[in-house]
Design a protein around this motif. Structure first.
Motif, PDB file in Angstrom:
ATOM      1  N   PRO A  22       0.968  -1.441  -0.223  1.00  0.00           N
ATOM      2  CA  PRO A  22      -0.095   0.293  -0.236  1.00  0.00           C
ATOM      3  C   PRO A  22       1.174   1.954  -0.219  1.00  0.00           C
ATOM      4  CG  PRO A  22      -0.798  -1.388   1.933  1.00  0.00           C
ATOM      5  CD  PRO A  22       0.500  -2.446   1.175  1.00  0.00           C
ATOM      6  N   PHE A  23       1.796   1.069   0.374  1.00  0.00           N
ATOM      7  CA  PHE A  23       2.861   2.456   0.710  1.00  0.00           C
ATOM      8  C   PHE A  23       3.662   2.785  -0.783  1.00  0.00           C
ATOM      9  CE2 PHE A  23       2.974   0.954   4.887  1.00  0.00           C
ATOM     10  CZ  PHE A  23       1.909   2.443   5.335  1.00  0.00           C
ATOM     11  N   PHE A  24       3.917   2.115  -1.594  1.00  0.00           N
ATOM     12  CA  PHE A  24       4.065   1.666  -2.666  1.00  0.00           C
ATOM     13  C   PHE A  24       3.510   2.227  -3.777  1.00  0.00           C
ATOM     14  CE2 PHE A  24       8.099   0.216  -0.256  1.00  0.00           C
ATOM     15  CZ  PHE A  24       8.841   1.005  -0.971  1.00  0.00           C
ATOM     16  N   GLY A  25       1.952   1.482  -3.441  1.00  0.00           N
ATOM     17  CA  GLY A  25       0.963   1.681  -4.474  1.00  0.00           C
ATOM     18  C   GLY A  25       1.160   0.109  -5.932  1.00  0.00           C
ATOM     19  N   VAL A  26       2.289  -0.192  -5.553  1.00  0.00           N
ATOM     20  CA  VAL A  26       2.078  -1.521  -5.994  1.00  0.00           C
ATOM     21  C   VAL A  26       3.348  -2.856  -5.565  1.00  0.00           C
ATOM     22  CG1 VAL A  26       2.018  -0.684  -8.612  1.00  0.00           C
ATOM     23  CG2 VAL A  26       4.418  -0.884  -7.420  1.00  0.00           C
ATOM     24  N   THR A  27       3.258  -4.206  -5.767  1.00  0.00           N
ATOM     25  CA  THR A  27       4.370  -5.561  -5.270  1.00  0.00           C
ATOM     26  C   THR A  27       5.040  -5.081  -5.567  1.00  0.00           C
ATOM     27  OG1 THR A  27       4.192  -6.511  -7.442  1.00  0.00           O
ATOM     28  CG2 THR A  27       2.076  -7.015  -5.714  1.00  0.00           C
ATOM     29  N   ALA A  28       6.152  -5.479  -4.919  1.00  0.00           N
ATOM     30  CA  ALA A  28       7.492  -5.733  -5.451  1.00  0.00           C
ATOM     31  C   ALA A  28       7.810  -6.182  -6.786  1.00  0.00           C
ATOM     32  CB  ALA A  28       8.375  -6.271  -4.303  1.00  0.00           C
ATOM     33  N   GLU A  29       6.803  -6.926  -6.988  1.00  0.00           N
ATOM     34  CA  GLU A  29       7.802  -7.555  -8.597  1.00  0.00           C
ATOM     35  C   GLU A  29       7.460  -6.285  -9.454  1.00  0.00           C
ATOM     36  OE1 GLU A  29       7.655 -10.795  -9.703  1.00  0.00           O
ATOM     37  OE2 GLU A  29       7.115 -12.097  -7.622  1.00  0.00           O
ATOM     38  N   ASN A  30       6.387  -5.416  -9.371  1.00  0.00           N
ATOM     39  CA  ASN A  30       5.716  -4.698 -11.125  1.00  0.00           C
ATOM     40  C   ASN A  30       7.211  -3.513 -10.262  1.00  0.00           C
ATOM     41  OD1 ASN A  30       3.915  -5.827 -11.470  1.00  0.00           O
ATOM     42  ND2 ASN A  30       2.137  -4.935 -10.433  1.00  0.00           N
ATOM     43  N   LEU A  31       6.975  -2.815  -9.184  1.00  0.00           N
ATOM     44  CA  LEU A  31       8.412  -1.757  -8.641  1.00  0.00           C
ATOM     45  C   LEU A  31       9.259  -2.428  -9.971  1.00  0.00           C
ATOM     46  CD1 LEU A  31       8.215   0.903  -8.367  1.00  0.00           C
ATOM     47  CD2 LEU A  31       9.458  -0.333  -5.879  1.00  0.00           C
ATOM     48  N   GLN A  32       9.917  -2.964  -9.397  1.00  0.00           N
ATOM     49  CA  GLN A  32      10.756  -4.110 -10.312  1.00  0.00           C
ATOM     50  C   GLN A  32      11.316  -4.167 -11.706  1.00  0.00           C
ATOM     51  OE1 GLN A  32      13.882  -4.823  -8.268  1.00  0.00           O
ATOM     52  NE2 GLN A  32      15.380  -5.113 -10.218  1.00  0.00           N
ATOM     53  N   ARG A  33      10.184  -4.758 -12.067  1.00  0.00           N
ATOM     54  CA  ARG A  33      10.175  -3.712 -13.372  1.00  0.00           C
ATOM     55  C   ARG A  33      10.225  -2.256 -13.873  1.00  0.00           C
ATOM     56  NH1 ARG A  33       5.336  -6.262 -14.247  1.00  0.00           N
ATOM     57  NH2 ARG A  33       5.699  -8.911 -12.549  1.00  0.00           N
ATOM     58  N   CYS A  34       9.544  -1.629 -12.808  1.00  0.00           N
ATOM     59  CA  CYS A  34       9.899  -0.407 -12.959  1.00  0.00           C
ATOM     60  C   CYS A  34      11.172   0.228 -13.123  1.00  0.00           C
ATOM     61  CB  CYS A  34       8.486   0.600 -12.607  1.00  0.00           C
ATOM     62  SG  CYS A  34       7.058   0.326 -12.912  1.00  0.00           S
ATOM     63  N   ILE A  35      11.785  -0.046 -12.611  1.00  0.00           N
ATOM     64  CA  ILE A  35      13.423   0.796 -12.116  1.00  0.00           C
ATOM     65  C   ILE A  35      14.093  -0.183 -12.448  1.00  0.00           C
ATOM     66  CG2 ILE A  35      14.860   0.052 -10.445  1.00  0.00           C
ATOM     67  CD1 ILE A  35      13.492  -0.395  -8.547  1.00  0.00           C
ATOM     68  N   GLN A  36      13.922  -1.436 -12.694  1.00  0.00           N
ATOM     69  CA  GLN A  36      14.559  -1.364 -14.117  1.00  0.00           C
ATOM     70  C   GLN A  36      14.001  -0.839 -15.573  1.00  0.00           C
ATOM     71  OE1 GLN A  36      13.942  -5.965 -14.506  1.00  0.00           O
ATOM     72  NE2 GLN A  36      15.382  -6.500 -12.764  1.00  0.00           N
ATOM     73  N   ASP A  37      12.906  -0.917 -16.157  1.00  0.00           N
ATOM     74  CA  ASP A  37      12.389  -0.422 -17.532  1.00  0.00           C
ATOM     75  C   ASP A  37      13.591   1.252 -17.130  1.00  0.00           C
ATOM     76  OD1 ASP A  37      11.237  -2.132 -18.527  1.00  0.00           O
ATOM     77  OD2 ASP A  37       9.505  -1.356 -17.525  1.00  0.00           O
ATOM     78  N   PHE A  38      12.866   2.208 -15.552  1.00  0.00           N
ATOM     79  CA  PHE A  38      13.660   3.434 -15.864  1.00  0.00           C
ATOM     80  C   PHE A  38      14.896   3.302 -16.444  1.00  0.00           C
ATOM     81  CE2 PHE A  38      15.316   6.708 -13.438  1.00  0.00           C
ATOM     82  CZ  PHE A  38      14.952   7.601 -13.858  1.00  0.00           C
ATOM     83  N   ASN A  39      15.845   2.118 -15.521  1.00  0.00           N
ATOM     84  CA  ASN A  39      17.005   2.323 -15.203  1.00  0.00           C
ATOM     85  C   ASN A  39      17.473   2.256 -16.838  1.00  0.00           C
ATOM     86  OD1 ASN A  39      17.836   3.171 -12.718  1.00  0.00           O
ATOM     87  ND2 ASN A  39      17.773   0.873 -12.391  1.00  0.00           N
ATOM     88  N   GLN A  40      17.309   1.625 -17.575  1.00  0.00           N
ATOM     89  CA  GLN A  40      17.832   1.153 -19.210  1.00  0.00           C
ATOM     90  C   GLN A  40      17.432   1.978 -19.883  1.00  0.00           C
ATOM     91  OE1 GLN A  40      15.174  -2.601 -20.426  1.00  0.00           O
ATOM     92  NE2 GLN A  40      17.153  -3.586 -19.965  1.00  0.00           N
ATOM     93  N   LEU A  41      15.899   3.073 -20.059  1.00  0.00           N
ATOM     94  CA  LEU A  41      16.054   3.614 -20.346  1.00  0.00           C
ATOM     95  C   LEU A  41      16.712   5.571 -20.422  1.00  0.00           C
ATOM     96  CD1 LEU A  41      12.032   4.488 -20.503  1.00  0.00           C
ATOM     97  CD2 LEU A  41      13.391   3.701 -22.541  1.00  0.00           C
ATOM     98  N   SER A  42      17.162   5.307 -19.038  1.00  0.00           N
ATOM     99  CA  SER A  42      18.503   6.761 -18.974  1.00  0.00           C
ATOM    100  C   SER A  42      19.736   6.406 -18.443  1.00  0.00           C
ATOM    101  CB  SER A  42      17.596   7.038 -17.198  1.00  0.00           C
ATOM    102  OG  SER A  42      18.134   5.763 -16.201  1.00  0.00           O
ATOM    103  N   GLY A  43      19.912   4.849 -19.262  1.00  0.00           N
ATOM    104  CA  GLY A  43      21.455   4.373 -19.271  1.00  0.00           C
ATOM    105  C   GLY A  43      21.982   4.362 -17.879  1.00  0.00           C
ATOM    106  N   GLU A  44      21.210   3.694 -17.087  1.00  0.00           N
ATOM    107  CA  GLU A  44      22.394   3.456 -15.728  1.00  0.00           C
ATOM    108  C   GLU A  44      22.309   2.311 -15.843  1.00  0.00           C
ATOM    109  OE1 GLU A  44      23.329   2.962 -12.112  1.00  0.00           O
ATOM    110  OE2 GLU A  44      22.684   4.587 -12.285  1.00  0.00           O
ATOM    111  N   THR A  45      24.222   1.934 -15.326  1.00  0.00           N
ATOM    112  CA  THR A  45      24.379   0.525 -15.958  1.00  0.00           C
ATOM    113  C   THR A  45      24.228  -0.193 -14.678  1.00  0.00           C
ATOM    114  OG1 THR A  45      26.618   1.078 -14.243  1.00  0.00           O
ATOM    115  CG2 THR A  45      26.687   1.659 -16.531  1.00  0.00           C
TER     116      THR A  45
END
Length: 138
Positions: free
Chosen positions: A81-104
């Motif tokens: 409830p604090f993050f608004g999504v499951t840990a699995e979904n947040l992990q996907r969002c973080i990975q997608d964001f990092n790929q788009l931003s060039g984070e290694t």
């Protein structure tokens, strides 16, 4: 070691970690080792494809009640409830964001996420379910 369970009303003083998600074993909930497209659980021996790994929340906090400071770790879906999504979904969002931003480091949490977590928790009072390990005297 024995354990005692109880409730603790306390305020969050600080967030102690910046990576709030970890790959978790579906059998024993321990941290998985991800390597070369595979995962391995050192605790129970479970193995599989890294793409099939489950993720779980892990939030380390420094909290204070009226008398003491404590370091605690909050695990699991109670944080959904604090993050608004499951840990699995947040992990996907973080990975997608990092790929788009060039984070290694593909598991790095974006600074905005860290700041949002700090804003959500620091200075707020919560009731924590705690398990305290005690030594057994023989």
């Amino acid at each position: 070691m024995n354990s005692v369970r109880g409730l603790l009303a306390a305020s969050v003083i600080s967030v102690q970690n910046s990576c709030f998600i970890y790959p978790a074993c579906q059998k024993c909930l321990s941290r998985l080792i991800l390597d070369s497209g595979r995962f391995n659980c050192l605790k129970c021996g479970c193995t599989g494809e890294a793409k099939d790994a489950s993720y779980r929340y892990r939030l380390s906090l420094k909290i204070a009640d009226t008398n003491d400071l404590f370091d605690i770790t909050v695990f699991g879906s109670c944080l959904d409830p604090f993050f608004g999504v499951t840990a699995e979904n947040l992990q996907r969002c973080i990975q997608d964001f990092n790929q788009l931003s060039g984070e290694t480091n593909i598991d790095a949490s974006p600074g905005a996420l860290v700041q949002a977590v700090e804003t959500c928790f620091i200075g707020k009072r919560f009731i924590f379910g705690v398990k305290i390990l005690t030594e057994t005297k023989i």
